[in-house]
Design a protein around this motif. Sequence first.
Motif, PDB file in Angstrom:
ATOM      1  N   THR A  91      72.207   7.319  96.094  1.00 30.95           N
ATOM      2  CA  THR A  91      73.278   6.698  95.017  1.00 30.95           C
ATOM      3  C   THR A  91      74.584   7.232  95.474  1.00 30.95           C
ATOM      4  O   THR A  91      75.590   6.101  95.057  1.00 30.95           O
ATOM      5  N   PHE A  92      74.973   8.223  95.747  1.00 26.02           N
ATOM      6  CA  PHE A  92      76.754   8.982  96.155  1.00 26.02           C
ATOM      7  C   PHE A  92      76.929   7.402  96.991  1.00 26.02           C
ATOM      8  O   PHE A  92      77.950   6.822  97.050  1.00 26.02           O
ATOM      9  N   LEU A  93      76.492   6.679  98.490  1.00 26.05           N
ATOM     10  CA  LEU A  93      76.352   5.790  99.792  1.00 26.05           C
ATOM     11  C   LEU A  93      76.766   5.310  99.390  1.00 26.05           C
ATOM     12  O   LEU A  93      77.788   4.209  99.061  1.00 26.05           O
ATOM     13  N   LYS A  94      75.642   4.067  97.919  1.00 24.31           N
ATOM     14  CA  LYS A  94      75.570   3.361  97.838  1.00 24.31           C
ATOM     15  C   LYS A  94      77.323   3.006  96.771  1.00 24.31           C
ATOM     16  O   LYS A  94      77.960   2.019  96.530  1.00 24.31           O
ATOM     17  N   HIS A  95      77.604   3.943  95.658  1.00 23.59           N
ATOM     18  CA  HIS A  95      78.702   4.029  95.242  1.00 23.59           C
ATOM     19  C   HIS A  95      80.506   3.599  96.572  1.00 23.59           C
ATOM     20  O   HIS A  95      80.842   2.779  95.561  1.00 23.59           O
ATOM     21  N   LEU A  96      80.010   4.616  97.281  1.00 25.48           N
ATOM     22  CA  LEU A  96      81.243   4.633  98.202  1.00 25.48           C
ATOM     23  C   LEU A  96      81.103   3.317  98.953  1.00 25.48           C
ATOM     24  O   LEU A  96      82.629   3.207  99.482  1.00 25.48           O
ATOM     25  N   VAL A  97      80.378   2.576  99.861  1.00 30.94           N
ATOM     26  CA  VAL A  97      80.800   1.814 100.377  1.00 30.94           C
ATOM     27  C   VAL A  97      81.067  -0.033  99.712  1.00 30.94           C
ATOM     28  O   VAL A  97      80.940  -1.009 100.044  1.00 30.94           O
ATOM     29  N   ASN A  98      81.396   0.121  98.482  1.00 29.65           N
ATOM     30  CA  ASN A  98      81.446  -0.664  97.501  1.00 29.65           C
ATOM     31  C   ASN A  98      82.804  -0.378  96.238  1.00 29.65           C
ATOM     32  O   ASN A  98      82.916  -0.075  95.842  1.00 29.65           O
ATOM     33  N   HIS A  99      83.774  -1.661  97.713  1.00 34.82           N
ATOM     34  CA  HIS A  99      85.249  -1.022  96.506  1.00 34.82           C
ATOM     35  C   HIS A  99      85.130  -1.492  95.810  1.00 34.82           C
ATOM     36  O   HIS A  99      85.365  -3.008  95.624  1.00 34.82           O
ATOM     37  N   THR A 100      85.422  -1.750  93.915  1.00 36.48           N
ATOM     38  CA  THR A 100      85.864  -2.346  93.111  1.00 36.48           C
ATOM     39  C   THR A 100      86.587  -1.459  92.055  1.00 36.48           C
ATOM     40  O   THR A 100      86.589  -0.140  92.192  1.00 36.48           O
ATOM     41  N   VAL A 101      87.080  -2.289  91.283  1.00 38.41           N
ATOM     42  CA  VAL A 101      87.702  -1.759  89.774  1.00 38.41           C
ATOM     43  C   VAL A 101      87.795  -2.188  88.821  1.00 38.41           C
ATOM     44  O   VAL A 101      87.485  -3.406  88.792  1.00 38.41           O
ATOM     45  N   ASP A 102      87.449  -1.576  87.432  1.00 44.71           N
ATOM     46  CA  ASP A 102      86.641  -2.079  86.345  1.00 44.71           C
ATOM     47  C   ASP A 102      88.012  -1.518  85.691  1.00 44.71           C
ATOM     48  O   ASP A 102      88.488  -1.828  85.999  1.00 44.71           O
ATOM     49  N   ASP A 103      87.494  -2.401  84.146  1.00 46.92           N
ATOM     50  CA  ASP A 103      88.169  -2.973  83.655  1.00 46.92           C
ATOM     51  C   ASP A 103      89.293  -1.440  82.882  1.00 46.92           C
ATOM     52  O   ASP A 103      90.231  -1.710  82.325  1.00 46.92           O
ATOM     53  N   SER A 104      88.465  -0.203  82.901  1.00 44.18           N
ATOM     54  CA  SER A 104      89.124   1.189  82.683  1.00 44.18           C
ATOM     55  C   SER A 104      90.107   1.073  83.586  1.00 44.18           C
ATOM     56  O   SER A 104      90.688   2.590  83.356  1.00 44.18           O
ATOM     57  N   LEU A 105      89.908   0.411  84.472  1.00 43.58           N
ATOM     58  CA  LEU A 105      91.398   0.570  85.776  1.00 43.58           C
ATOM     59  C   LEU A 105      90.372   2.156  86.844  1.00 43.58           C
ATOM     60  O   LEU A 105      91.624   2.906  87.463  1.00 43.58           O
ATOM     61  N   VAL A 106      89.426   2.070  86.228  1.00 42.62           N
ATOM     62  CA  VAL A 106      88.841   2.809  87.847  1.00 42.62           C
ATOM     63  C   VAL A 106      88.616   2.879  89.183  1.00 42.62           C
ATOM     64  O   VAL A 106      88.115   1.189  88.776  1.00 42.62           O
TER      65      VAL A 106
END
Length: 498
Positions: A91-106
Amino acid sequence: MFWTALGLLPVLLCASAVTEAGEDDLTFHINAVIGILGDLESHLSENSNWTSRADLFWELSCPEREICQHFRSPVASGLSGLPSLTEKQRTFLKHLVNHTVDDSLVEHGVLLTPDGTTVSLSPVLAGIAAGLRRRHEAALPAAALLNGHSNSTKVDPLLTSLAKDLGMAFLLFRAKHSRLALGPNGCWDHLSAPQTFTLMGSPSHLPDASINGAMDGLILSSYLTQSADPSSNTSILLSEYYGGQGLQGDSLLRSNFRRKNFAALVHEDSLREQVERSLHQLWRLNETSSLFEDLGSQELTSLAKQAVDDFMALYVVCPAIIPRCMWEAKPYKGTPVQLKLPLGFVYIHHTHSPGKPCRTFPVCAANMRSMQRFHQDDRGWDDIGYSFVMGGDGYLYQGRGWHWVGAHTRGFNSKGFGVSYIGDYMKALPDNITLELVRDNFMQCAVRGSKLQDNYTIHGHRQMVPTLCPGDRLFQEIETWKGFKKRCQAEQGVRHCI
């Protein structure tokens, strides 16, 4: 394929894909990734070579990256025997290899590093893979490719990827699809256990973390290609580069000095040529897009020039600034008074106490908090007095910043910026690189950004009020700087100049 073997699908995660409950031990810090990569590399150690290691990092970086198409050689098989990762690690690696910015600026897909900056992981891994592959294939030295001195028609794919991102960032900004052309930076929720990185404003196509990652990828790729004997353990290489003693013990070959090292690798004209080429390619493929409305060949050339000029000014000439949130500043007391820019003066100080230069982000940040506490609690000021503070780690730390009147030079606070070096410089000088960062980079950056008049004057603190600041040795140094002027005043009928 490596991702299939891990049970990971190379798809973009939705904005809500944040760390699952129960994963508190995996924080978004580069050290967590270094640990996972170390485990994977230890499995390869018995029968691995440069190619298998390159494949490992290439597949880690490739799921969302257009850069992968630039390398035509196939990815080797044989990675399916890697040990299974835990569900937390997946889960950690899945998150890290996809660069995004969400509506709350995270911003997702980024990591805190020991030097206090934040990087996007994918371009770093792509840089490692490219360097390892070049080493195996005995390709041209990265420096020759990056500086454009080779007669070969080959172009560094990492540079091409950065050029495409720069071109797209300025196209989107021109079309008012983003409020910024480049940036911004952001703040972590916790420095000891970072989980959430929130941007300071609306994102551009290239936030600071993406730019940091692209620079680091190019630097690491060049190092792996050219070094006579790089570490065969890439997790050790990352440890040395981020927060360690530097690659092979070279203190300047680390992330703190990425801007200086990037400038030594990438020629501005080569980058401009690549951005222009990328923009024209996008134009040919998408002529009907609203992004290219009223744009022709000449306008695209001008846009490429603007993109590279602004990029080089903001991220190469300007020194990197650690924002207040990252050194955990307390809030300003009262109501700050805005400066009337551009100012005409810069006043140089030393802190005297702390008396030793800080060499790491944790120590420099602690020094900043200590000075703010002293200024607010003991002296009764609204905030830390300085506009900016130069750390011995190669970073400029934001005090009151560009826009607010400080409390650094009594009677002259509204007329100039107060820049202080951490340490006591009565008998010794700060490191040369920190002298250069203030003398050359800070001054040029301030003038270009319309914060400082181009005919600015530099004074030492002792020229303005009775004090030994900024120390005898540092004062002797700044007397040689461009913009320094003696100051004369009459005392009891006697004219005195210093």
